[in-house]
Motif scaffolding. Structure first.
Motif, PDB file in Angstrom:
ATOM      1  N   LEU A 313       0.806  -1.230   0.000  1.00  0.00           N
ATOM      2  CA  LEU A 313       0.000   0.000   0.000  1.00  0.00           C
ATOM      3  C   LEU A 313       0.844   1.287   0.000  1.00  0.00           C
ATOM      4  O   LEU A 313       0.488   2.245  -0.697  1.00  0.00           O
ATOM      5  N   PHE A 341      -6.621   3.126   3.461  1.00  0.00           N
ATOM      6  CA  PHE A 341      -7.532   2.291   4.249  1.00  0.00           C
ATOM      7  C   PHE A 341      -7.827   0.967   3.545  1.00  0.00           C
ATOM      8  O   PHE A 341      -8.745   0.253   3.939  1.00  0.00           O
ATOM      9  N   CYS A 348     -11.017  -0.596   5.512  1.00  0.00           N
ATOM     10  CA  CYS A 348     -11.076  -0.289   6.945  1.00  0.00           C
ATOM     11  C   CYS A 348     -12.478   0.101   7.442  1.00  0.00           C
ATOM     12  O   CYS A 348     -13.057   1.088   6.974  1.00  0.00           O
ATOM     13  N   LEU A 353     -14.127   6.869  11.767  1.00  0.00           N
ATOM     14  CA  LEU A 353     -13.710   7.156  13.139  1.00  0.00           C
ATOM     15  C   LEU A 353     -12.271   7.697  13.153  1.00  0.00           C
ATOM     16  O   LEU A 353     -11.952   8.661  13.863  1.00  0.00           O
TER      17      LEU A 353
HETATM   18  C1  HEM Z   1      -5.584   6.104  10.269  1.00  0.00           C
HETATM   19  C2  HEM Z   1      -5.969   5.019  10.860  1.00  0.00           C
HETATM   20  C3  HEM Z   1      -6.184   3.691  10.174  1.00  0.00           C
HETATM   21  C4  HEM Z   1      -5.571   3.144   9.077  1.00  0.00           C
HETATM   22  C5  HEM Z   1      -4.452   3.758   8.230  1.00  0.00           C
HETATM   23  C6  HEM Z   1      -6.170   1.847   8.853  1.00  0.00           C
HETATM   24  C7  HEM Z   1      -5.835   0.982   7.819  1.00  0.00           C
HETATM   25  C8  HEM Z   1      -6.528  -0.178   7.519  1.00  0.00           C
HETATM   26  C9  HEM Z   1      -6.305  -0.995   6.353  1.00  0.00           C
HETATM   27  C10 HEM Z   1      -5.255  -0.719   5.280  1.00  0.00           C
HETATM   28  C11 HEM Z   1      -7.177  -2.039   6.399  1.00  0.00           C
HETATM   29  C12 HEM Z   1      -7.349  -3.147   5.367  1.00  0.00           C
HETATM   30  C13 HEM Z   1      -6.463  -4.347   5.647  1.00  0.00           C
HETATM   31  C14 HEM Z   1      -6.583  -5.406   4.573  1.00  0.00           C
HETATM   32  O1  HEM Z   1      -7.242  -5.233   3.570  1.00  0.00           O
HETATM   33  O2  HEM Z   1      -5.945  -6.461   4.760  1.00  0.00           O
HETATM   34  C15 HEM Z   1      -7.935  -1.898   7.631  1.00  0.00           C
HETATM   35  C16 HEM Z   1      -8.895  -2.779   8.067  1.00  0.00           C
HETATM   36  C17 HEM Z   1      -9.478  -2.722   9.326  1.00  0.00           C
HETATM   37  N1  HEM Z   1      -9.413  -1.676  10.212  1.00  0.00           N
HETATM   38 FE1  HEM Z   1      -8.383   0.028   9.961  1.00  0.00          FE
HETATM   39  N2  HEM Z   1      -7.119   1.641   9.820  1.00  0.00           N
HETATM   40  C18 HEM Z   1      -7.180   2.743  10.632  1.00  0.00           C
HETATM   41  C19 HEM Z   1      -8.041   2.962  11.696  1.00  0.00           C
HETATM   42  C20 HEM Z   1      -8.915   2.024  12.207  1.00  0.00           C
HETATM   43  C21 HEM Z   1      -9.802   2.233  13.335  1.00  0.00           C
HETATM   44  C22 HEM Z   1      -9.964   3.537  14.109  1.00  0.00           C
HETATM   45  C23 HEM Z   1     -10.441   1.039  13.566  1.00  0.00           C
HETATM   46  C24 HEM Z   1     -11.445   0.719  14.648  1.00  0.00           C
HETATM   47  C25 HEM Z   1     -12.652   0.950  14.567  1.00  0.00           C
HETATM   48  C26 HEM Z   1      -9.978   0.100  12.553  1.00  0.00           C
HETATM   49  C27 HEM Z   1     -10.384  -1.221  12.452  1.00  0.00           C
HETATM   50  C28 HEM Z   1     -10.146  -2.008  11.337  1.00  0.00           C
HETATM   51  C29 HEM Z   1     -10.707  -3.338  11.167  1.00  0.00           C
HETATM   52  C30 HEM Z   1     -11.557  -4.097  12.163  1.00  0.00           C
HETATM   53  C31 HEM Z   1     -10.302  -3.791   9.902  1.00  0.00           C
HETATM   54  C32 HEM Z   1     -10.655  -5.108   9.243  1.00  0.00           C
HETATM   55  C33 HEM Z   1     -11.880  -4.884   8.363  1.00  0.00           C
HETATM   56  C34 HEM Z   1     -12.361  -6.123   7.656  1.00  0.00           C
HETATM   57  O3  HEM Z   1     -11.615  -7.089   7.538  1.00  0.00           O
HETATM   58  O4  HEM Z   1     -13.505  -6.110   7.212  1.00  0.00           O
HETATM   59  N3  HEM Z   1      -9.066   0.736  11.760  1.00  0.00           N
HETATM   60  N4  HEM Z   1      -7.534  -0.748   8.289  1.00  0.00           N
END
Ligand code: HEM
Length: 399
Positions: A313, A341, A348, A353
């Motif tokens: 990424l 994200f 994400c 949030l």
């Molecule tokens: C700037 C902050 C954040 C960044 C850069 C970020 C980045 C990411 C990325 C790149 C993914 C995708 C991973 C993949 O496809 O393998 C992801 C998934 C996820 N993120 Fe975030 N994230 C952030 C903030 C948050 C916050 C605040 C939460 C809590 C609510 C969160 C919870 C999750 C969860 C639970 C997933 C899995 C979603 C799924 O599999 O359906 N993240 N995030």
């Protein structure tokens, strides 16, 4: 085509992805990649190819244990099984559809843009409190310990109504699990503590009335294990990520004073500035990995069933085909299509949030401390290339 490479890790500039990505992005959509514990796979650094891989349901998310492009955190004992166990109920971040879809639908409504918007006044209160404590502490102070780390943690702990007494030990054990190197004992200790505390949290939500989102999930029929693992996914994803976007984002602004000045003069730039910082810094430094469930072809490259593709990424967000002069931080540029994200069904869940938290975090800090500056030279900062998410371990500041 050249032979398989190892995952590039060496960064020339602390804000830029590893230099080796430039040549990869210029030359081909996919490159063979070596995995320490699995057969050779592929790495993608071009934006168009990244969307193809992350958007194709023939790629599975069920791979991360074994098909990691990174060496294991400690030498694995001989005989360690090398196929991932099934995802535990509720751990939707490790599932494929349709299982994944069911949980995403259950949880998704709580993380809408509107829901995040409603949290802003509470986030502002938390930010103010932390900044007041920083003043009390006096300069020099560690911005990570006093602001960047606790702010997003308190936001998500409050949101999930996590009891005060388990917050700090839980947060500490989640932090340990973000390390790329640790001993087996440290891993077991952190997993045990996190499991016990999250079990306690989930059990509380089964009986409580008004236990917030987790309590409502319990009322809708999720059992203790499911509630625990949903909480784990959200807390694991929601603390370290935003924390590092705050820390590293602040340093990028301090190191690009013209950009900081433009933001000060034009507060309406803020939303775009946040998107640009997300793109420019892309703290998910090892990207997103997917494993092919059948033989297929991506941009003419044959990907065999069982092979893993790492979508880098940080490199994708610097693809010059989509972002002209990609290595320039430009808070006013179009950031449309950045993949900070992720993309596709796993994009994400906490993105709104995170944005709401950042929308409060940067202005609150720079308004409270207009003269904020690093208390040590930039090159002395310890960068988090040893952690899942990129950023800075400690940021001594004065004001
Ligand atoms: C700037 C902050 C954040 C960044 C850069 C970020 C980045 C990411 C990325 C790149 C993914 C995708 C991973 C993949 O496809 O393998 C992801 C998934 C996820 N993120 Fe975030 N994230 C952030 C903030 C948050 C916050 C605040 C939460 C809590 C609510 C969160 C919870 C999750 C969860 C639970 C997933 C899995 C979603 C799924 O599999 O359906 N993240 N995030």
């Amino acid at each position: 085509m050249t032979g398989p490479i190892s995952l590039p890790r060496a960064r020339g500039c602390l804000f830029d992805p590893p230099d080796a990505y430039h040549a990869l992005t210029e030359s081909a959509a996919l490159h063979p990649l070596r995995f320490p514990l699995a057969d050779d796979g592929w790495i993608v650094t071009q934006h168009a190819a990244a969307k193809v891989v992350l958007g194709d349901s023939r790629f599975s998310h069920r791979n991360e244990l074994i098909a990691s492009p990174l060496p294991p955190p400690f030498p694995l004992p001989p005989g360690t099984p090398i196929s991932p166990p099934p995802a535990e109920p509720g751990a939707f971040n490790k599932m494929d559809p349709p299982e994944h879809t069911r949980y995403r639908r259950l949880v998704g409504g709580w993380f809408s843009a509107r829901a995040a918007e409603r949290l802003i006044p509470a986030i502002e209160d938390t930010a103010r409190e932390l900044l007041a404590a920083m003043v009390e502490h006096g300069a020099p102070a560690d911005l990570v310990r006093l602001y960047a780390r606790p702010l997003p943690a308190r936001v998500i702990f409050d949101f999930l109504e996590v009891p005060e007494d388990i917050r700090e030990p839980l947060h500490n054990s989640l932090d340990v699990l973000m390390r790329l190197r640790m001993s087996l004992e440290e891993l077991i200790e952190a997993v045990t503590v996190a499991t016990e505390l999250l079990d306690e949290l989930a059990r509380g939500k089964m009986t409580e009335h008004g236990g917030g989102m987790l309590g409502e999930l319990a009322q809708r029929g999720l059992d203790v294990l499911e509630v625990r693992n949903v909480a784990w996914a959200l807390l694991g994803g929601g603390t370290d990520t935003t924390a590092n976007m705050i820390g590293l984002g602040v340093i990028s602004l301090l190191e690009h004073p013209d950009q900081l000045e433009s933001l000060r003069n034009k507060p309406e730039l803020l939303d775009n500035a946040i998107e640009e910082l997300l793109r420019y810094l892309t703290i998910s430094q090892f990207g997103a990995s997917r494993t092919a469930t059948e033989d297929l072809e991506v941009f003419g490259h044959p990907v065999r069933a069982g092979q893993t593709v790492v979508v880098a990424l940080p490199a994708v967000n610097r693809d010059p085909r989509v972002f002209p002069e990609p290595d320039r931080l430009d808070l006013a540029r179009s950031t449309r299509g950045h993949l900070a994200f992720g993309y596709g069904v796993h994009k994400c869940i906490g993105q709104y949030l995170a944005r709401a938290t950042l929308r409060v975090a940067y202005p609150a800090l720079f308004e409270r401390f207009p003269e904020l500056r690093l208390a040590v030279p930039l090159h002395q900062l310890a960068m988090r290339d040893d952690m899942d998410h990129y950023g800075v371990h400690e940021i001594p500041v004065r004001w």
